[in-house]
Design a protein around this motif. Structure first.
Motif, PDB file in Angstrom:
ATOM      1  N   ARG A  68      36.026  42.050  56.513  1.00 40.71           N
ATOM      2  CA  ARG A  68      36.436  43.146  57.398  1.00 40.71           C
ATOM      3  C   ARG A  68      37.854  43.610  57.107  1.00 40.71           C
ATOM      4  O   ARG A  68      38.189  44.784  57.242  1.00 40.71           O
ATOM      5  CB  ARG A  68      36.311  42.697  58.852  1.00 40.71           C
ATOM      6  N   THR A  76      31.373  30.716  57.004  1.00 43.46           N
ATOM      7  CA  THR A  76      30.720  32.028  57.130  1.00 43.46           C
ATOM      8  C   THR A  76      31.590  32.992  57.934  1.00 43.46           C
ATOM      9  O   THR A  76      31.754  34.162  57.565  1.00 43.46           O
ATOM     10  CB  THR A  76      29.346  31.887  57.807  1.00 43.46           C
ATOM     11  N   LEU A  77      32.164  32.503  59.027  1.00 40.93           N
ATOM     12  CA  LEU A  77      33.043  33.340  59.848  1.00 40.93           C
ATOM     13  C   LEU A  77      34.293  33.751  59.073  1.00 40.93           C
ATOM     14  O   LEU A  77      34.764  34.895  59.196  1.00 40.93           O
ATOM     15  CB  LEU A  77      33.446  32.595  61.118  1.00 40.93           C
ATOM     16  N   ILE A  78      34.826  32.842  58.281  1.00 42.92           N
ATOM     17  CA  ILE A  78      36.004  33.164  57.468  1.00 42.92           C
ATOM     18  C   ILE A  78      35.675  34.267  56.466  1.00 42.92           C
ATOM     19  O   ILE A  78      36.449  35.219  56.282  1.00 42.92           O
ATOM     20  CB  ILE A  78      36.515  31.907  56.734  1.00 42.92           C
ATOM     21  N   ASP A  79      34.510  34.156  55.818  1.00 37.58           N
ATOM     22  CA  ASP A  79      34.086  35.179  54.863  1.00 37.58           C
ATOM     23  C   ASP A  79      33.938  36.543  55.548  1.00 37.58           C
ATOM     24  O   ASP A  79      34.345  37.576  55.017  1.00 37.58           O
ATOM     25  CB  ASP A  79      32.772  34.775  54.200  1.00 37.58           C
ATOM     26  N   LYS A  80      33.337  36.563  56.734  1.00 40.54           N
ATOM     27  CA  LYS A  80      33.158  37.816  57.467  1.00 40.54           C
ATOM     28  C   LYS A  80      34.479  38.423  57.857  1.00 40.54           C
ATOM     29  O   LYS A  80      34.694  39.636  57.743  1.00 40.54           O
ATOM     30  CB  LYS A  80      32.300  37.569  58.714  1.00 40.54           C
ATOM     31  N   CYS A  81      35.381  37.578  58.328  1.00 37.84           N
ATOM     32  CA  CYS A  81      36.704  38.042  58.754  1.00 37.84           C
ATOM     33  C   CYS A  81      37.461  38.648  57.577  1.00 37.84           C
ATOM     34  O   CYS A  81      38.075  39.719  57.689  1.00 37.84           O
ATOM     35  CB  CYS A  81      37.473  36.888  59.367  1.00 37.84           C
ATOM     36  N   CYS A  82      37.398  37.974  56.430  1.00 37.05           N
ATOM     37  CA  CYS A  82      38.103  38.466  55.238  1.00 37.05           C
ATOM     38  C   CYS A  82      37.473  39.754  54.719  1.00 37.05           C
ATOM     39  O   CYS A  82      38.165  40.640  54.230  1.00 37.05           O
ATOM     40  CB  CYS A  82      38.101  37.390  54.153  1.00 37.05           C
ATOM     41  N   LYS A 112      38.792  27.085  51.118  1.00 40.67           N
ATOM     42  CA  LYS A 112      37.358  26.881  51.294  1.00 40.67           C
ATOM     43  C   LYS A 112      36.839  25.743  50.421  1.00 40.67           C
ATOM     44  O   LYS A 112      36.001  24.948  50.849  1.00 40.67           O
ATOM     45  CB  LYS A 112      36.606  28.180  50.981  1.00 40.67           C
ATOM     46  N   PHE A 154      29.189  27.131  59.281  1.00 39.51           N
ATOM     47  CA  PHE A 154      29.385  28.248  60.203  1.00 39.51           C
ATOM     48  C   PHE A 154      30.832  28.752  60.154  1.00 39.51           C
ATOM     49  O   PHE A 154      31.086  29.963  60.150  1.00 39.51           O
ATOM     50  CB  PHE A 154      29.030  27.812  61.626  1.00 39.51           C
ATOM     51  N   THR A 155      31.773  27.833  60.085  1.00 37.50           N
ATOM     52  CA  THR A 155      33.190  28.211  60.001  1.00 37.50           C
ATOM     53  C   THR A 155      33.475  28.976  58.711  1.00 37.50           C
ATOM     54  O   THR A 155      34.180  29.999  58.727  1.00 37.50           O
ATOM     55  CB  THR A 155      34.081  26.962  60.066  1.00 37.50           C
TER      56      THR A 155
END
Length: 228
Positions: A225, A217-223, A152, A214-215
């Motif tokens: 979960r 943010t998606l990485i943070d959400k995925c991690c 990141k 945005f990418t």
């Protein structure tokens, strides 16, 4: 379309090259530096951390001026350039690389440092008990556990360099093909009242910035979960 003339594409290539070189240097320099700052508890490390963070609050033009003086004929940059027959590193690609690295350094060092701090002392105590070197601990423990923040930080460093202007302008001027980065065209087009071209360039940079954030943010959400 004139907004994407050969000169624009030349500047795009230069900007990507600058961001790529800057990001590589940031990771090579920033990761060990972040590791030392995370492990050290001395006043010296606090002073170094403060110096690294200065670009976050300094105006880009002020930072650029300071670096310009250091890279000029009477500074260390001039001495270094004399080895290959030049008088200065200012107004060169190497000069804007130095400025870009210093500008983005806190954005790379700080998140990696936080990741190293979050590791805690437990894993390191196990490694130390095996009497391995600090370098081995850094490579086998630090880097693998901080790999996400490492990635990141690289993305943020690259994106920040793509959008940099003030520091590069002060150090490199506005020389097409040598130091003129893409963001400089927004100013040029506005000053020439070429609003359509300025909108194309600025709009492209906004879309790039949105995609990066945005990418991440998606990485943070995925991690989150996955619990990593």
């Amino acid at each position: 379309m004139d907004a994407f003339s050969a000169e624009i594409w030349q500047s795009v290539a230069l900007t990507i090259e600058l961001a790529s070189v800057t990001t590589m240097i940031l990771l090579v320099v920033g990761a060990p530096l972040a590791w030392w700052l995370a492990r050290s508890k001395t006043v010296l490390s606090d002073a170094v951390a403060t110096i690294i963070a200065l670009p976050l609050v300094l105006p880009p033009t002020a930072l650029g001026f300071c670096v310009l003086v250091l890279l000029g004929p009477n500074g260390p940059g001039g001495l270094l350039a004399s080895f290959w027959g030049e008088h200065t590193l200012a107004f060169t690609f190497a000069g804007i690389v130095v400025g870009s690295v210093l500008s983005a350094l806190p954005l790379v060092v700080q998140p990696i440092r936080n990741a190293f701090v979050a590791i805690g002392d437990g894993p390191l105590e196990v490694v130390v008990s095996q009497r391995v070197s600090p370098l081995h601990a850094f490579i086998t423990i630090g880097l693998p556990l901080a790999r996400l923040e490492f990635f990141k930080a690289a993305v943020v460093g690259f994106a920040h360099t793509i959008g940099t202007f003030g520091v590069v302008m002060m150090i490199g001027g506005n020389i097409p093909g040598r130091t003129k980065v893409l963001s400089a065209y927004v100013i040029d087009y506005v000053q020439a009242s070429r609003w359509r071209e300025a909108s194309w360039v600025a709009g492209g940079m906004v879309m790039f910035a949105f995609a990066v954030i945005f990418t991440l943010t998606l990485i943070d959400k995925c991690c989150a979960r996955r619990g990593t």
